[in-house]
Motif scaffolding. Structure first.
Motif, mmCIF file in Angstrom:
data_model
loop_
_atom_site.group_PDB
_atom_site.id
_atom_site.type_symbol
_atom_site.label_atom_id
_atom_site.label_comp_id
_atom_site.label_asym_id
_atom_site.label_seq_id
_atom_site.Cartn_x
_atom_site.Cartn_y
_atom_site.Cartn_z
ATOM 1 N N PHE A 245 6.868 13.630 -8.718
ATOM 2 C CA PHE A 245 6.927 14.322 -7.436
ATOM 3 C C PHE A 245 7.534 13.340 -6.446
ATOM 4 C CE2 PHE A 245 4.632 14.812 -3.309
ATOM 5 C CZ PHE A 245 5.119 16.063 -2.939
ATOM 6 N N TYR A 246 8.612 13.728 -5.762
ATOM 7 C CA TYR A 246 9.281 12.819 -4.836
ATOM 8 C C TYR A 246 9.379 13.447 -3.458
ATOM 9 C CZ TYR A 246 12.762 9.696 -2.810
ATOM 10 O OH TYR A 246 13.416 8.798 -1.996
ATOM 11 N N PHE A 247 8.794 12.748 -2.470
ATOM 12 C CA PHE A 247 8.821 13.190 -1.080
ATOM 13 C C PHE A 247 9.815 12.290 -0.343
ATOM 14 C CE2 PHE A 247 5.986 15.674 1.886
ATOM 15 C CZ PHE A 247 6.775 15.501 3.003
ATOM 16 N N ALA A 248 11.038 12.802 -0.123
ATOM 17 C CA ALA A 248 12.126 11.977 0.389
ATOM 18 C C ALA A 248 11.848 11.388 1.767
ATOM 19 C CB ALA A 248 13.420 12.793 0.421
ATOM 20 N N SER A 249 11.282 12.179 2.678
ATOM 21 C CA SER A 249 11.072 11.710 4.052
ATOM 22 C C SER A 249 10.208 10.466 4.126
ATOM 23 C CB SER A 249 10.441 12.825 4.899
ATOM 24 O OG SER A 249 11.289 13.934 4.980
#
Length: 314
Positions: A245-249
């Motif tokens: 799971f990747y949360f860019a911000s």
């Protein structure tokens, strides 16, 4: 005649800024000087920021994605052999520095002040020694606490908001390792690096859950990458039964395992803390809501075509 000579000598000595008394000579102090650098996405220099900023977390990832975040470092030299280093991470909203407790909710206080001795190497570089004293303030607000959890802010493992001082925690001096600063004639810090990088190589590449989780995901081949409904996060499935799971911000990665039931077209996700999430059927689509294992504030809603998911995981 003797008085006249003495007067001339005294005047000359005073003009040179030196007072002689017996065998001791005191030179006039050199001028205090401050070198500074501010990293911010709008300045286009966040990628150049080293991976440590003398703070309670590495803010390189977050400042590379959120233009409201600033990291400012000031190195003041007293002209003799003492330095004062101040590293400050803060948020700006509507042109003003957001304060903890104001109506923005994003105020954050993340400030390190360190004092010690330095050496001017004479080649536009300055080496600071491990400090004699370090103080760090770490306070978050309603929304900035999400940043705290995402970046893993802590002082020697302490995650509670508060003021920390090396008088009580001597190990805090490790927050400011021996460092070489490169400066220029505009009083700017060009860059800075560990004096002994070999002492930190293993720590940076092997320590922490993120590194272990990343290694786990890297062991498999990507099968499908599912963007969240708001396109802020991505959920990637690998052929070894792991996900990322990747949360860019916030530059946050979260890894765990998954299982897929082809008959019911149900995706079951198990995060690093053992929390289980199941998808639901929605017409021709499969939907699920995922929460980051370390904070329920960092989430993503995902929708993927059931046929595409089944084809990827067959």
């Amino acid at each position: 005649m003797k008085k006249s000579v003495a007067a001339v000598l005294t005047a000359g000595i005073m003009a040179a800024g030196v007072i002689s008394s017996g065998l001791t000579v005191f030179a006039e102090d050199a001028e205090e000087k401050t070198y500074s650098v501010t990293y911010n996405l709008n300045d286009g220099n966040t990628e150049d920021m080293p991976g440590f900023q003398f703070l309670s977390a590495d803010m390189k990832g977050l400042t590379s994605y959120d233009s409201r975040l600033y990291v400012q470092i000031d190195l003041t030299l007293d002209g003799k052999d003492g330095y004062k280093l101040v590293s400050d991470c803060y948020c700006v909203e509507n042109g003003k520095k957001a304060e903890v407790g104001d109506d923005t909710g994003i105020g954050v206080t993340m400030t390190t002040t360190a004092e010690g001795t330095y050496t001017d190497n004479g080649d536009d570089t300055i080496t600071i020694d491990t400090p004699e004293h370090v103080h760090h303030d770490m306070f978050t607000d309603t929304y900035s606490i999400q940043m705290k959890e995402a970046a893993g802010m802590n002082v020697l493992g302490n995650t509670e908001d508060g003021s920390y001082d090396s008088d009580d925690l001597p190990e805090m001096t490790s927050m400011v390792p021996e460092t070489v600063f490169t400066v220029n004639d505009k009083d700017e810090i060009v860059t800075y690096n560990y004096l002994h990088p070999e002492d930190y190589e293993t720590e940076e590449t092997e320590d922490g859950a993120d590194a272990a989780a990343s290694d786990s995901a890297a062991a498999g081949n990507e099968l499908i990458a599912i963007p969240s409904d708001d396109e802020q996060t991505t959920f990637t499935l690998f052929d070894n039964g792991t996900y990322e799971f990747y949360f860019a911000s916030y530059d946050v990665k979260d890894n765990g395992t998954y299982a897929y039931d082809a008959d019911s077209q149900t995706l079951t996700i198990t995060d690093a803390n053992g929390k289980e999430t199941k998808s639901e059927a929605d017409g021709d689509n499969v939907k699920f809501h995922y929460e980051y294992s370390e904070s329920d504030q960092l989430t993503g809603d995902f929708t993927v075509e059931a046929a595409a998911l089944a084809d990827a995981l067959k």
